[in-house]
Every structure is written in structure tokens, then in C-alpha cells.
Design a protein around this motif. Structure first.
Motif, PDB file in Angstrom:
ATOM      1  N   CYS A  64       0.787  -0.896  -0.069  1.00 50.23           N
ATOM      2  CA  CYS A  64      -0.291   0.315   0.679  1.00 50.23           C
ATOM      3  C   CYS A  64       0.737   1.230   0.121  1.00 50.23           C
ATOM      4  O   CYS A  64       1.970   1.582   0.647  1.00 50.23           O
ATOM      5  CB  CYS A  64      -1.090   0.213   1.206  1.00 50.23           C
ATOM      6  N   THR A 119       0.328   5.762  -0.719  1.00 54.72           N
ATOM      7  CA  THR A 119      -0.133   7.154   0.027  1.00 54.72           C
ATOM      8  C   THR A 119       0.789   8.159  -0.025  1.00 54.72           C
ATOM      9  O   THR A 119       1.796   8.002  -0.120  1.00 54.72           O
ATOM     10  CB  THR A 119      -0.984   7.072   1.150  1.00 54.72           C
ATOM     11  N   THR A 130      -4.895  14.442  -2.286  1.00 53.57           N
ATOM     12  CA  THR A 130      -4.284  12.214  -1.519  1.00 53.57           C
ATOM     13  C   THR A 130      -4.562  11.958  -2.498  1.00 53.57           C
ATOM     14  O   THR A 130      -5.235  11.361  -3.276  1.00 53.57           O
ATOM     15  CB  THR A 130      -5.709  12.239  -1.034  1.00 53.57           C
ATOM     16  N   ALA A 186      -3.908   7.833  -3.541  1.00 53.04           N
ATOM     17  CA  ALA A 186      -4.112   6.171  -2.377  1.00 53.04           C
ATOM     18  C   ALA A 186      -3.604   4.798  -3.309  1.00 53.04           C
ATOM     19  O   ALA A 186      -4.678   4.905  -4.646  1.00 53.04           O
ATOM     20  CB  ALA A 186      -4.766   6.059  -1.328  1.00 53.04           C
ATOM     21  N   THR A 198      -3.734   0.837  -3.386  1.00 49.99           N
ATOM     22  CA  THR A 198      -3.534  -1.140  -3.136  1.00 49.99           C
ATOM     23  C   THR A 198      -2.703  -1.663  -3.606  1.00 49.99           C
ATOM     24  O   THR A 198      -4.186  -1.309  -4.850  1.00 49.99           O
ATOM     25  CB  THR A 198      -4.708  -1.338  -1.629  1.00 49.99           C
TER      26      THR A 198
END
Length: 143
Positions: free
Chosen positions: A44, A46, A53, A55, A57
Motif C-alpha cells: 500500500c 499513499t 491525496t 492512494a 493498494t
């Protein structure tokens, strides 16, 4: 002689006790064991800067990558979706299928992997550039 016999019996008892297995079962992390067996690696990442932001995964099996990617950039529409692709050397080459403004779109994305960072690439697919002053995702613990 009697002392030697008692010492021998005591030593035998100690050695026998040391060789017995404990009655407590060993707990095994089945998820970790499955990942070892399948070669599945979950990571993961970020990026958080000012009001932006990003992100990611992702799961990796061999060179194949699948995952989820979200962009929340200030004063722009949020888009989120799935990524599929591969890792080639230190570069992730992914197809990003995402929903934004009620429509589904697809575009290629690329990240250069350096240590615990992913640096987002930009430009035409053949001549991507990677800017460490741009979006750089940091590796984090997956939740």
C-alpha cells in the motif's frame, strides 16, 4: 555407586523432559502462509500534500499487478478505480479504469519504484518522465 545411579536417573529424566514437545499448539498466520505459497505480495502506498491525496493498494503475483487507485486532488473531481498491469524491472505499467463525474474511463499510469516510494510518471507512454517533485507515493502498512 548409589550416587552415580541417582545422578544417571536424574540426568535421564532431564534429557527426556527436554525432548518432549509442548502441548501448546503453534499458531500459524494462515494469510501470511497463503501469501508465501502463492507468491502474492500486498503493498500500500499513499501521497498526501496540502489538500491532495493519492492512494494505491496493490497485489503482486510474479510480475502481474492488480489493485485499487484513488486520486483526490484539490478542486478536481475525485476519481477511483482498479489497476491491472505488470511490473517490468523497477517500473509499474498499469491500466487504470476509474469512475469520475458519472462516467467510466481508462488511461495508462506508470510508477517508478525506488525503495519504499512510487514516483508517478507522466507524458506519452514511450517517453515517460518521472519527477520526484511531483506525486511520490510513500509505502505504508496496509489496513
Amino acid at each position: 555407586m548409589k550416587n552415580h545411579a541417582l545422578a544417571f536417573i536424574a540426568l535421564s529424566a532431564v534429557l527426556t523432559a527436554c525432548q518432549q514437545k509442548p502441548n501448546n499448539p503453534v499458531e500459524i498466520d494462515s494469510v501470511a502462509e497463503e501469501k508465501k505459497l502463492t507468491g502474492n505480495v500486498e503493498e500500500c502506498y499513499t501521497y498526501i500534500k496540502n489538500r491532495d491525496t493519492v492512494a494505491l493498494t496493490m497485489s503482486q503475483v510474479g510480475t502481474a499487478i492488480t489493485g485499487r487507485l484513488t486520486y483526490k486532488l484539490f478542486e478536481k473531481d475525485k476519481n477511483e478505480g482498479r489497476v491491472v498491469g505488470k511490473i517490468k524491472g523497477d517500473t509499474l505499467l498499469l491500466d487504470y479504469t476509474f469512475a469520475s463525474e458519472g462516467t467510466t474511463s481508462q488511461r495508462p499510469v506508470a510508477f517508478l519504484k525506488q525503495d519504499d516510494q512510487l514516483i508517478e510518471g507522466f507524458g506519452p507512454a514511450e517517453t515517460r518522465k518521472y519527477d520526484t517533485n511531483g506525486i511520490v507515493l510513500e509505502k505504508i502498512a496496509c489496513q
